[in-house]
Design an enzyme around this catalytic site. Structure first.
Site, PDB file in Angstrom:
ATOM      1  N   ASP A  52       4.668  -0.144  11.917  1.00 35.31           N
ATOM      2  CA  ASP A  52       3.349  -0.614  11.472  1.00 35.31           C
ATOM      3  C   ASP A  52       3.027  -2.017  11.951  1.00 35.31           C
ATOM      4  OD1 ASP A  52       3.368   1.095   8.246  1.00 35.31           O
ATOM      5  OD2 ASP A  52       3.032   1.775  10.287  1.00 35.31           O
ATOM      6  N   LYS A  54       0.838  -1.214   0.000  1.00 38.98           N
ATOM      7  CA  LYS A  54       0.000   0.000   0.000  1.00 38.98           C
ATOM      8  C   LYS A  54       0.863   1.250   0.000  1.00 38.98           C
ATOM      9  CE  LYS A  54      -1.733   1.434   4.046  1.00 38.98           C
ATOM     10  NZ  LYS A  54      -1.383   2.787   4.461  1.00 38.98           N
ATOM     11  N   ASN A  55       1.887   1.267   0.865  1.00 42.66           N
ATOM     12  CA  ASN A  55       2.640   2.512   1.058  1.00 42.66           C
ATOM     13  C   ASN A  55       3.638   2.800  -0.054  1.00 42.66           C
ATOM     14  OD1 ASN A  55       1.108   2.922   3.295  1.00 42.66           O
ATOM     15  ND2 ASN A  55       2.647   2.174   4.739  1.00 42.66           N
ATOM     16  N   ARG A  86       1.765  13.865  13.340  1.00 42.47           N
ATOM     17  CA  ARG A  86       2.015  13.639  11.907  1.00 42.47           C
ATOM     18  C   ARG A  86       2.165  14.954  11.132  1.00 42.47           C
ATOM     19  NH1 ARG A  86      -1.009   8.453   9.739  1.00 42.47           N
ATOM     20  NH2 ARG A  86       1.047   8.128   8.811  1.00 42.47           N
ATOM     21  N   PRO A  87       3.115  15.791  11.518  1.00 46.00           N
ATOM     22  CA  PRO A  87       3.347  17.040  10.791  1.00 46.00           C
ATOM     23  C   PRO A  87       3.912  16.774   9.388  1.00 46.00           C
ATOM     24  CG  PRO A  87       5.101  16.665  12.374  1.00 46.00           C
ATOM     25  CD  PRO A  87       4.081  15.587  12.609  1.00 46.00           C
ATOM     26  N   CYS A 111      -4.229   7.824   9.788  1.00 47.77           N
ATOM     27  CA  CYS A 111      -4.517   7.201  11.081  1.00 47.77           C
ATOM     28  C   CYS A 111      -4.103   8.138  12.224  1.00 47.77           C
ATOM     29  CB  CYS A 111      -3.777   5.873  11.207  1.00 47.77           C
ATOM     30  SG  CYS A 111      -4.476   4.604  10.172  1.00 47.77           S
ATOM     31  N   ARG A 164      -8.663  -0.120   5.039  1.00 51.90           N
ATOM     32  CA  ARG A 164      -7.785   0.902   4.440  1.00 51.90           C
ATOM     33  C   ARG A 164      -6.471   0.276   4.005  1.00 51.90           C
ATOM     34  NH1 ARG A 164      -7.147   6.353   7.699  1.00 51.90           N
ATOM     35  NH2 ARG A 164      -5.844   6.650   5.864  1.00 51.90           N
TER      36      ARG A 164
END
Ligand code: EPZ
Length: 420
Positions: A305, A22-23, A122-123, A117, A396
């Site tokens: 993850d 996915k990533n 998460r900047p 998520c 997702r």
């Protein structure tokens, strides 16, 4: 409302085929619009975030032809708008890859601030630092990241933190900048390498992906390509941990064993047997594991993850185990749900201490992707029945974990009940 119903206590036996990463795929889809020729992408994971990104790419005018669930053709020559903003794209983290792709190609991008998520703040400051270093003006206004440049110039960028997203995004923009860009302290994840290979297959000039120094010499144009996404090591690791927790003998197919080294090492340390083949790994577990400890790190360290899936396994292992989460500051939310099952977990800042015990099935709620997968693993190992709400979070990143676990003889099914 979709929910999984799982009866625990059955060992897993059989084979599971792993899909595309996915990533890697999310970044590759964004990069695909950087050429005006047609790009064919195979081994695409058919998961929600992929479909949301494809929808956004179509909405700005690109030709998107879904050949089948796992193959798409994209042609960016029809793009008529560089503004990407809709309610769905705002929910996914990977929307930010469209900034690097559009800025690289059109020297302008207006993209909704990323979602994703809820596992930390998460900047995207490192992404913005990279774009500005190449000469772009970047502002955040009305919930959009607005980036524009007369032209992008190659430069030397040192990333203060190892960031997968920033590494990939800067690499994308730099691939069509003028001159040479060096990214230092770059992320080394397999999906960073996959995106670099994809861009190079389109005519980019990227060297050093997979190391902490990546060198890019910008080119004027990128061309068509046909490309297959690498296997998803996080999906593979999830099934490995499921087999470890439930016990059994599972062949995890269509993987690159080297990408799973940290996961395999941890499973062997915990008492599982793991056999590696060219494109598969076999995991055998008697369900009686040893306690262990882990610290999450950027690749090749243990992946963040898979922290929640491992946590779920360790709640069932006698003795004291410890996990330190070094990447995200809020990735232990799943502990409260596991505690409902009888897990003994002490959360102390970025570390948890686990005292293993038998788990009892109950009603649970997933609130993010990998935590949801962890609940499925815990339910497979628990006594009795569990009901897991929040299936959309799990979908997702997993095409159909219910189907795949049923192939492995798990007692799981999905029911869709009217939400009251
Ligand atoms: C990617 O997120 C993945 N998501 C995540 O997977 C994965 O956990 C993460 O990489 C680490 O491997 C996608 O690829 C869509 P980072 P990303 O930039 O790019 C901080 C999943 O479950 N940081 O490597 O957002 C950040 O806060 C998801 O599939 C900054 O400070 O991760 C974090 O602490 C979850 N400034 C650390 O760096 C920035 O500009 C690593 O984040 C960017 C990041």
């Amino acid at each position: 409302m979709e929910q999984y119903v799982i009866k625990g206590g059955n060992p897993l036996n059989g084979e599971v085929e792993i899909g595309g990463a996915k990533n890697a795929a999310l970044a590759i889809l964004a990069a695909a619009i950087m050429t005006d020729e047609t790009v064919t992408i195979e081994n695409l994971p058919n998961v929600r975030d992929i479909n949301v990104l494809l929808q956004a790419i179509a909405e700005i005018g690109a030709m998107v032809d879904r050949i089948d669930a796992h193959t798409v053709k994209i042609n960016g020559s029809f793009i008529k708008d560089v503004t990407v903003d809709n309610e769905f794209i705002r929910r996914i983290r990977a929307s930010y890859y469209l900034i690097g792709a559009l800025l690289g190609k059109y020297k302008k991008a207006e993209v909704a601030l990323p979602g994703g998520c809820d596992i930390g703040s998460r900047p995207i400051d490192l992404h913005i630092k990279g774009f500005r270093a190449m000469g772009a003006d970047v502002d955040i206004a009305h919930g959009l990241v607005i980036a524009e440049a007369e032209k992008l110039n190659g430069t030397h960028i040192y990333l203060d933190k190892v960031s997968v997203g920033a590494t990939i995004n800067i690499m994308m923009a730099a691939s069509m900048a003028e001159g040479k860009t060096v990214i230092e302290n770059a992320a080394k994840e397999p999906h960073v390498v996959d995106v670099a290979n994809f861009l190079n297959s389109m005519g980019a000039n990227i060297r050093g992906a997979g190391t902490d120094v990546i060198r890019i010499v910008g080119v004027e144009k990128l061309h068509k390509t046909e490309y297959s996404v690498i296997p998803d090591q996080i999906e593979a690791g999830t099934f490995m941990f499921a087999a470890a927790a439930a016990g059994g003998d599972v062949l995890v197919k269509d993987v690159i064993p080297k990408h799973l080294e940290a996961t395999t090492a941890k499973l062997v340390e915990a008492g599982c047997k793991v056999e590696e083949f060219d494109d598969a790994v076999r995991i055998i577990s008697d369900g009686k594991l040893h306690h262990t400890q882990v610290t999450t790190l950027p690749y090749p360290g243990f992946p963040t993850d898979l922290q929640s899936p491992l946590l779920a396994v360790l709640t069932t292992v006698p003795g004291i185990s410890r996990i330190r989460e070094n990447i995200f500051e809020n990735r232990f939310k799943i502990c409260s749900e596991l505690t409902k099952m009888g897990a003994h977990i002490e959360v102390r800042g970025s570390e948890v201490k686990i005292c293993g015990s038998r788990l009892k099935g109950c009603r649970l709620r997933a609130e993010e992707l990998r935590g949801g997968a962890a609940l499925v693993i815990a339910a497979l190992a628990a006594d009795g029945e569990s009901v897991i709400e929040g299936v959309p979070f799990i979908r997702r990143g997993y095409e159909d974990i219910c189907r795949d676990l049923r192939y492995l003889q798990a007692e799981i099914y999905m029911e869709d009940i009217l939400s009251v």
